[in-house]
Design a protein around this motif. Structure first.
Motif, PDB file in Angstrom:
ATOM      1  N   GLU A 181      -2.081  -4.224  16.409  1.00 57.50           N
ATOM      2  CA  GLU A 181      -2.889  -3.808  15.256  1.00 57.50           C
ATOM      3  C   GLU A 181      -4.338  -3.607  15.654  1.00 57.50           C
ATOM      4  O   GLU A 181      -4.977  -2.615  15.297  1.00 57.50           O
ATOM      5  CB  GLU A 181      -2.797  -4.856  14.145  1.00 57.50           C
ATOM      6  CG  GLU A 181      -1.531  -4.803  13.338  1.00 57.50           C
ATOM      7  CD  GLU A 181      -1.552  -5.798  12.184  1.00 57.50           C
ATOM      8  OE1 GLU A 181      -2.578  -6.486  12.004  1.00 57.50           O
ATOM      9  OE2 GLU A 181      -0.541  -5.901  11.475  1.00 57.50           O
TER      10      GLU A 181
ATOM     11  N   GLN B  65       6.074  -2.396  15.263  1.00 53.78           N
ATOM     12  CA  GLN B  65       4.869  -3.221  15.335  1.00 53.78           C
ATOM     13  C   GLN B  65       4.700  -4.080  14.084  1.00 53.78           C
ATOM     14  O   GLN B  65       4.254  -5.228  14.174  1.00 53.78           O
ATOM     15  CB  GLN B  65       3.646  -2.322  15.547  1.00 53.78           C
ATOM     16  CG  GLN B  65       3.646  -1.606  16.885  1.00 53.78           C
ATOM     17  CD  GLN B  65       2.398  -0.770  17.113  1.00 53.78           C
ATOM     18  OE1 GLN B  65       1.526  -0.664  16.247  1.00 53.78           O
ATOM     19  NE2 GLN B  65       2.298  -0.157  18.288  1.00 53.78           N
ATOM     20  N   THR B  66       5.069  -3.541  12.935  1.00 52.34           N
ATOM     21  CA  THR B  66       4.956  -4.293  11.689  1.00 52.34           C
ATOM     22  C   THR B  66       5.939  -5.458  11.676  1.00 52.34           C
ATOM     23  O   THR B  66       5.624  -6.543  11.167  1.00 52.34           O
ATOM     24  CB  THR B  66       5.202  -3.374  10.477  1.00 52.34           C
ATOM     25  OG1 THR B  66       4.224  -2.332  10.472  1.00 52.34           O
ATOM     26  CG2 THR B  66       5.111  -4.149   9.170  1.00 52.34           C
TER      27      THR B  66
ATOM     28  N   VAL C 170       0.578   6.836   7.841  1.00 51.29           N
ATOM     29  CA  VAL C 170       1.376   7.095   9.043  1.00 51.29           C
ATOM     30  C   VAL C 170       2.421   8.180   8.754  1.00 51.29           C
ATOM     31  O   VAL C 170       2.612   9.113   9.552  1.00 51.29           O
ATOM     32  CB  VAL C 170       2.057   5.803   9.526  1.00 51.29           C
ATOM     33  CG1 VAL C 170       3.039   6.091  10.662  1.00 51.29           C
ATOM     34  CG2 VAL C 170       1.016   4.790   9.984  1.00 51.29           C
TER      35      VAL C 170
ATOM     36  N   TRP D 243       5.525   2.271  14.021  1.00 51.10           N
ATOM     37  CA  TRP D 243       4.909   1.467  12.961  1.00 51.10           C
ATOM     38  C   TRP D 243       5.856   0.360  12.517  1.00 51.10           C
ATOM     39  O   TRP D 243       5.440  -0.791  12.348  1.00 51.10           O
ATOM     40  CB  TRP D 243       4.552   2.348  11.766  1.00 51.10           C
ATOM     41  CG  TRP D 243       3.946   1.590  10.624  1.00 51.10           C
ATOM     42  CD1 TRP D 243       2.610   1.355  10.411  1.00 51.10           C
ATOM     43  CD2 TRP D 243       4.635   0.938   9.545  1.00 51.10           C
ATOM     44  NE1 TRP D 243       2.428   0.592   9.278  1.00 51.10           N
ATOM     45  CE2 TRP D 243       3.650   0.327   8.721  1.00 51.10           C
ATOM     46  CE3 TRP D 243       5.975   0.817   9.187  1.00 51.10           C
ATOM     47  CZ2 TRP D 243       3.974  -0.392   7.573  1.00 51.10           C
ATOM     48  CZ3 TRP D 243       6.297   0.097   8.044  1.00 51.10           C
ATOM     49  CH2 TRP D 243       5.314  -0.494   7.248  1.00 51.10           C
TER      50      TRP D 243
ATOM     51  N   ASP E 141       1.200  -1.931   1.365  1.00 49.90           N
ATOM     52  CA  ASP E 141       0.525  -0.721   1.839  1.00 49.90           C
ATOM     53  C   ASP E 141       0.447   0.353   0.766  1.00 49.90           C
ATOM     54  O   ASP E 141      -0.489   1.159   0.731  1.00 49.90           O
ATOM     55  CB  ASP E 141       1.268  -0.152   3.052  1.00 49.90           C
ATOM     56  CG  ASP E 141       0.933  -0.880   4.348  1.00 49.90           C
ATOM     57  OD1 ASP E 141       0.207  -1.896   4.289  1.00 49.90           O
ATOM     58  OD2 ASP E 141       1.410  -0.442   5.419  1.00 49.90           O
TER      59      ASP E 141
ATOM     60  N   GLY F 213      -3.987   2.842   9.119  1.00 54.91           N
ATOM     61  CA  GLY F 213      -2.733   2.454   9.734  1.00 54.91           C
ATOM     62  C   GLY F 213      -1.667   2.051   8.736  1.00 54.91           C
ATOM     63  O   GLY F 213      -0.594   1.573   9.125  1.00 54.91           O
TER      64      GLY F 213
ATOM     65  N   ALA G  87       1.375   2.479   5.927  1.00 60.42           N
ATOM     66  CA  ALA G  87       2.591   3.292   6.013  1.00 60.42           C
ATOM     67  C   ALA G  87       2.452   4.690   5.404  1.00 60.42           C
ATOM     68  O   ALA G  87       2.870   5.674   6.027  1.00 60.42           O
ATOM     69  CB  ALA G  87       3.763   2.543   5.380  1.00 60.42           C
TER      70      ALA G  87
ATOM     71  N   ASN H 225      -4.834  -0.499  17.698  1.00 59.22           N
ATOM     72  CA  ASN H 225      -4.800   0.722  16.877  1.00 59.22           C
ATOM     73  C   ASN H 225      -6.055   0.869  16.044  1.00 59.22           C
ATOM     74  O   ASN H 225      -6.542   1.972  15.819  1.00 59.22           O
ATOM     75  CB  ASN H 225      -3.572   0.699  15.967  1.00 59.22           C
ATOM     76  CG  ASN H 225      -2.273   0.767  16.751  1.00 59.22           C
ATOM     77  OD1 ASN H 225      -2.239   1.294  17.861  1.00 59.22           O
ATOM     78  ND2 ASN H 225      -1.196   0.237  16.184  1.00 59.22           N
TER      79      ASN H 225
END
Length: 384
Positions: A213, A235-236, A304, A232, A281, A299, A301, A216
């Motif tokens: 995070e 990483q989430t 993205v 995404w 998000d 960043g 969702a 980014n």
């Protein structure tokens, strides 16, 4: 690979399948989420906000709290984290512990757990599982505190005196480390090697996820090639899902449930966490009104998805168009650009997909009050 079955039908299927337990969701908003978690707390025996009292009321942390008072009047994020210990209208600080307890109760005792005495259970939950829920909360809280470290390179006078911000950073490091140390001590006391391995790996996942995070966010202007949706999600999961997923699995291990039960619990925790993050998000994009000030990370969702849909060149143009005379982003313009395409609806569909997968997983356990509460929580994350 991303699921190919996203559609708005997934949200409708979720509502139909869980219809017998969805009377709580006649309207959307944080109050419904609070009610779902509050009702779940009654099922597991006590509010999870009391889970960490033994730690939070210790002399060591009381001394930390006295020092934190020095930050009053500044904008240091450690203050807002501290307020969350007292009240958080979306129950983010207590959600993980109550889910671990509900999962423990929904699964019930295992036939293989002959050496675990049923009379030791309270509200259908073993003491070791309650300890695990406390440990999960402590780890999550420790990382929340650590996230409150301010980048002093971006410090401005409006944030507060520089010396106070530096002091706040020191307190965030020390108090976060203190909570994490207590969690690790409790973890060792469970005397279960596999559980120690699971939760230790979850801590490692958290560190990796937060590192990703931060990497980014170093390009928050959004002009570099951002992550795609699949990345995404990966990483989430590390930063927001691994701890809950592996804690649910560990709760099954403590009761000596088989590998299939552990897999189901892990799956529920994973998909619920991803759905919860997607819901969070989406809030600025589904709740904002015309003229209302908005702010969101590039960043998130929906952004993205939007970047992936419109392409990098078009995204660069939209960023330039959203910049003000002071070269700062006008988030209201950017929000309008994102909402003009399918980024928001795609994020909603993905949220519904994960809610459905969590609901699907929990069906493996016998029907009970605890399972219904887990179904309600899975359904709540798809409400906006």
């Amino acid at each position: 690979m991303l699921p190919a079955t996203w559609s708005r039908l997934s949200c409708r299927a979720l509502s139909t399948r869980g219809q017998r337990t969805l009377s709580l969701f006649s309207s959307s908003g944080p109050s419904n989420w609070t009610k779902v978690v509050s009702d779940a707390e009654k099922i597991v025996g006590y509010p999870t906000s009391f889970m960490s009292l033994r730690c939070l009321l210790s002399d060591e942390l009381s001394n930390v709290a006295m020092h934190v008072r020095k930050l009053v009047g500044t904008q240091h994020p450690l203050l807002s984290t501290a307020r969350g210990f007292v009240y958080d209208n979306r129950n983010n600080l207590q959600m993980r512990g109550v889910i671990v307890l509900l999962m423990s109760k929904a699964a019930g005792p295992s036939h293989a757990a002959s050496d675990l005495l049923a009379q030791d259970m309270v509200s259908g939950i073993y003491p070791s599982q309650r300890n695990l829920a406390e440990i999960t909360e402590l780890i999550h809280t420790a990382f929340l505190v650590h996230r409150g470290i301010v980048n002093l390179k971006e410090w401005t006078v409006s944030d507060g005196p520089l010396k106070d911000m530096e002091f706040g950073n020191k307190m965030a490091v020390l108090s976060g480390d203190f909570l994490l140390a207590n969690a690790c001590t409790g973890l060792a006391q469970l005397n279960n090697t596999k559980v120690v391995e699971l939760i230790s790996s979850a801590i490692g996942d958290l560190v990796q996820g937060i590192y990703n995070e931060n990497s980014n966010n170093t390009e928050e202007n959004g002009l570099t090639d951002g992550v795609d949706v699949a990345t995404w999600e990966e990483q989430t999961f590390l930063s927001h899902g691994a701890l809950l997923a592996k804690s649910c699995q560990a709760a099954m291990e403590l009761a000596k449930h088989d590998k299939e039960s552990q897999r189901v619990a892990y799956k529920y925790g994973k998909h619920l966490s991803l759905g919860h993050k997607l819901n969070s998000d989406l809030q600025p994009f589904v709740k904002s009104s015309v003229g209302e000030p908005v702010s969101f990370s590039l960043g998130t969702a929906p952004v993205v998805f939007h970047r992936q849909i419109v392409g990098q060149e078009r995204w660069r143009q939209q960023l330039q168009q959203a910049k003000t005379m002071r070269n700062q982003l006008d988030y209201s313009k950017l929000l309008a650009a994102v909402k003009s395409e399918k980024g928001v609806s795609s994020a909603v569909d993905l949220c519904c997909y994960h809610g459905n997968k969590a609901l699907e997983a929990i069906q493996a356990f016998p029907s009970s009050e605890a399972r219904s509460a887990l179904e309600n929580i899975a359904s709540a994350i798809t409400k906006f």
